[in-house]
Design a protein around this motif. Structure first.
Motif, PDB file in Angstrom:
ATOM      1  N   SER A  22      32.218  25.752  32.512  1.00  0.00           N
ATOM      2  CA  SER A  22      32.268  24.707  31.486  1.00  0.00           C
ATOM      3  C   SER A  22      31.633  23.408  31.962  1.00  0.00           C
ATOM      4  O   SER A  22      31.309  22.542  31.152  1.00  0.00           O
ATOM      5  N   HIS A  23      31.437  23.242  33.295  1.00  0.00           N
ATOM      6  CA  HIS A  23      30.971  21.964  33.817  1.00  0.00           C
ATOM      7  C   HIS A  23      29.653  22.050  34.581  1.00  0.00           C
ATOM      8  O   HIS A  23      29.264  21.085  35.235  1.00  0.00           O
ATOM      9  N   GLY A  24      28.964  23.179  34.502  1.00  0.00           N
ATOM     10  CA  GLY A  24      27.700  23.323  35.203  1.00  0.00           C
ATOM     11  C   GLY A  24      26.523  23.257  34.260  1.00  0.00           C
ATOM     12  O   GLY A  24      26.352  22.288  33.517  1.00  0.00           O
ATOM     13  N   LEU A  25      25.703  24.315  34.276  1.00  0.00           N
ATOM     14  CA  LEU A  25      24.551  24.385  33.374  1.00  0.00           C
ATOM     15  C   LEU A  25      24.972  24.174  31.925  1.00  0.00           C
ATOM     16  O   LEU A  25      24.237  23.566  31.139  1.00  0.00           O
ATOM     17  N   GLY A  26      26.178  24.628  31.577  1.00  0.00           N
ATOM     18  CA  GLY A  26      26.665  24.502  30.208  1.00  0.00           C
ATOM     19  C   GLY A  26      26.799  23.065  29.745  1.00  0.00           C
ATOM     20  O   GLY A  26      26.834  22.794  28.540  1.00  0.00           O
ATOM     21  N   ARG A  27      26.881  22.111  30.690  1.00  0.00           N
ATOM     22  CA  ARG A  27      27.001  20.696  30.333  1.00  0.00           C
ATOM     23  C   ARG A  27      25.644  19.994  30.282  1.00  0.00           C
ATOM     24  O   ARG A  27      25.536  18.903  29.717  1.00  0.00           O
ATOM     25  N   LEU A  28      24.625  20.590  30.898  1.00  0.00           N
ATOM     26  CA  LEU A  28      23.354  19.896  31.073  1.00  0.00           C
ATOM     27  C   LEU A  28      22.803  19.336  29.766  1.00  0.00           C
ATOM     28  O   LEU A  28      22.525  18.140  29.658  1.00  0.00           O
ATOM     29  N   ILE A  88      26.002  17.525  27.041  1.00  0.00           N
ATOM     30  CA  ILE A  88      26.721  16.342  27.538  1.00  0.00           C
ATOM     31  C   ILE A  88      25.762  15.289  28.075  1.00  0.00           C
ATOM     32  O   ILE A  88      25.910  14.094  27.808  1.00  0.00           O
ATOM     33  N   TYR A  89      24.772  15.698  28.848  1.00  0.00           N
ATOM     34  CA  TYR A  89      23.904  14.719  29.503  1.00  0.00           C
ATOM     35  C   TYR A  89      22.599  14.487  28.738  1.00  0.00           C
ATOM     36  O   TYR A  89      22.280  13.350  28.380  1.00  0.00           O
ATOM     37  N   CYS A  90      21.849  15.545  28.475  1.00  0.00           N
ATOM     38  CA  CYS A  90      20.552  15.362  27.814  1.00  0.00           C
ATOM     39  C   CYS A  90      20.708  14.830  26.392  1.00  0.00           C
ATOM     40  O   CYS A  90      20.023  13.877  25.993  1.00  0.00           O
ATOM     41  N   ASP A  91      21.591  15.444  25.608  1.00  0.00           N
ATOM     42  CA  ASP A  91      21.759  14.998  24.224  1.00  0.00           C
ATOM     43  C   ASP A  91      22.244  13.555  24.159  1.00  0.00           C
ATOM     44  O   ASP A  91      21.837  12.790  23.274  1.00  0.00           O
ATOM     45  N   GLY A 129      31.199  15.056  35.863  1.00  0.00           N
ATOM     46  CA  GLY A 129      31.179  16.450  36.307  1.00  0.00           C
ATOM     47  C   GLY A 129      32.534  16.917  36.797  1.00  0.00           C
ATOM     48  O   GLY A 129      33.572  16.358  36.428  1.00  0.00           O
ATOM     49  N   ILE A 130      32.544  17.941  37.651  1.00  0.00           N
ATOM     50  CA  ILE A 130      33.821  18.457  38.155  1.00  0.00           C
ATOM     51  C   ILE A 130      34.415  17.460  39.150  1.00  0.00           C
ATOM     52  O   ILE A 130      33.772  17.053  40.116  1.00  0.00           O
ATOM     53  N   ALA A 131      35.659  17.081  38.922  1.00  0.00           N
ATOM     54  CA  ALA A 131      36.313  16.112  39.800  1.00  0.00           C
ATOM     55  C   ALA A 131      36.494  16.680  41.201  1.00  0.00           C
ATOM     56  O   ALA A 131      36.506  15.938  42.192  1.00  0.00           O
ATOM     57  N   GLY A 132      36.621  18.016  41.298  1.00  0.00           N
ATOM     58  CA  GLY A 132      36.792  18.645  42.597  1.00  0.00           C
ATOM     59  C   GLY A 132      35.626  18.418  43.543  1.00  0.00           C
ATOM     60  O   GLY A 132      35.775  18.518  44.767  1.00  0.00           O
ATOM     61  N   TYR A 133      34.457  18.113  42.993  1.00  0.00           N
ATOM     62  CA  TYR A 133      33.282  17.833  43.833  1.00  0.00           C
ATOM     63  C   TYR A 133      33.571  16.657  44.762  1.00  0.00           C
ATOM     64  O   TYR A 133      33.195  16.677  45.945  1.00  0.00           O
TER      65      TYR A 133
END
Length: 454
Positions: free
Chosen positions: A126-132, A135-138, A202-206
């Motif tokens: 849910s927070h990787g390529l699926g967000r690109l 969430i970010y580009c749009d 992004g992922i908070a765990g990062y």
């Protein structure tokens, strides 16, 4: 008109006409606009707007249905087996090139793509390529998120700092903040950095893992658009607000607990809709105080602001919902009180009067504790590892899976599995997103004339 703009018009129709499904003219307008959206380049065939169209407005588009099954009659499990696998390095480089095409500097584009690919490596799809794209580009396309902004220091001491991200990409703001906290901790034992005017990071765990990789205990959190109602309340007031800790260990992976303070997130409810299953009782409450399980109705009413997620523990206090409420409120406070930052409707991302997107200035916090300032790092890691090992080896439930996982272990399992298979599987909607980005972003068509799944 872009797919994002058409979707905003659809959401505006829903938001401005709560009883619109009863009006033939509005139903007709919605149907025409939904069909336009389904044919627009960049539209997500799995978008929940199609489910709302079917269940609320009675619009069932064959093309959308076909897209959800990849144009085949094969079962979902069989289709999943045939999904293309793309190498992590290739995918990270593709995402980096996308950020570069928006004017993000090479150093920051590298960091942004690293945060996203790490989510995919950990199995947090849910927070990787699926967000690109969405969430970010749009959001950059809509002018509510900026690709390249300075990070300003508002106040700073030896152990603390308050920074301003100026609505740049949270994917590079977050790493900058956590590294500053770590650097302070390495010098003074503890480092705490608060940030305002950031965006989705992004992922908070990062960030917790950034700390554990450098011999520190890490702690971070972020607020988000309102979706959780207080215990005994029904109005969305707080974000899903993750509260995240990371501790190094002798295991092959750190102990990292990264989860929301709500029972479920919207993405999980959208997954229930795609699967055609009910939402578990206690996860959602509507404005009449009713615990809802009708998944597609929930998604409709969340758009209208008539439904809210419940905090960890569920609705009411029978299962300790007040505990999750307290944790969600704690994160919201740490993301707004130090920063004098906005919350609630001010970060909902939509102008209620016009239905148009607006910026979402988020707050974050980052804490690092240098373990060596208190005890030898190897001692700490040994103590942590022994305790976690004892947990995993404790008596198993006879009706369970026969295994106990500790925090960080499922993500490590996913990393090993995906590395072993040669990378990540890319579902049809994400393939379409990649193709759209490749075709529409300057310079990408020359670099990627053919994607791995084409």
């Amino acid at each position: 008109m872009t797919a994002a703009a058409i979707k905003e018009e659809l959401l505006s129709i829903i938001g401005k006409n709560p009883e619109g499904h009863k009006d033939e003219a509005i139903r007709s307008t919605f149907a025409s606009k939904l069909e336009e959206y389904s044919k627009a380049e960049g539209a997500d065939p799995n978008d929940v707007i199609f489910a709302i169209g079917k269940t609320v407005f009675g619009v069932d588009l064959p093309d959308a249905k076909k897209a959800k099954t990849n144009g085949t009659s094969k079962p979902a499990a069989a289709a999943a087996e045939e999904l293309p696998i793309v190498d992590f390095d290739y995918m990270k480089e593709f995402m980096k090139e996308v950020f570069l095409s928006y004017g993000v500097t090479p150093e920051r584009a590298e960091i942004c793509s690293d945060v996203l690919i790490e989510a995919d490596k950990r199995g947090i799809d849910s927070h990787g390529l699926g967000r690109l794209k969405p969430i970010y580009c749009d959001r950059m396309d809509n002018g509510i998120l900026w690709p390249e902004k300075p990070i300003d220091v508002i106040t700073e001491s030896e152990t603390t700092a308050l920074l301003d991200g100026n609505l740049g990409l949270g994917l590079y703001i977050g790493p900058h903040c956590m590294q500053m906290a770590i650097d302070k901790a390495k010098k003074y034992g503890v480092g705490f950095v608060a940030c305002r005017n950031s965006t989705h990071y992004g992922i908070a765990g990062y960030y917790a893992t950034m700390a554990t990789d450098q011999g520190c205990i890490g702690f971070t959190g972020t607020n988000a658009r309102p979706s959780i109602a207080p215990t005994f309340g029904v109005e969305p007031m707080m974000g899903t607000n993750p509260l995240v800790f990371g501790l190094p260990s002798t295991d092959d992976f750190p102990f990292v607990i990264d989860c929301a303070t709500s029972v479920n997130q919207r993405g999980k409810i959208e997954k229930y809709a795609r699967e055609g299953v009910a939402t578990p009782a206690g996860a959602v409450i509507d404005d009449q105080g009713i615990e809802r399980t009708d998944t597609e109705g929930i998604l409709r009413d969340m758009v209208l602001g008539k439904c809210a997620l419940t905090p960890v523990g569920g609705a009411g206090d029978k299962m300790g919902g007040y505990k999750g409420f307290g944790w969600a409120a704690t994160v919201e406070l740490l993301c707004t009180a130090l920063q004098s930052g906005p919350w609630g409707e001010d970060i909902c991302g939509v102008d209620r009067a016009t239905g148009k997107p607006k910026p979402m200035p988020l707050g974050h916090f980052f804490l690092a504790i240098d373990i060596e300032k208190i005890c030898p790092l190897d001692t700490f890691k040994k103590n942590t590892g022994e305790f976690l090992k004892a947990l995993r080896e404790s008596k198993k439930a006879p009706t369970g899976p026969g295994r106990i996982w500790t925090a960080g272990e499922p993500e490590n399992d996913a990393r090993l599995s995906r590395t072993g298979q040669g990378g990540m599987k890319v579902v049809a909607p994400l393939q379409k997103n990649m193709i759209d980005l490749r075709n529409n972003r300057p310079g990408l068509k020359e670099k990627y004339p053919k994607l791995p799944f084409e």
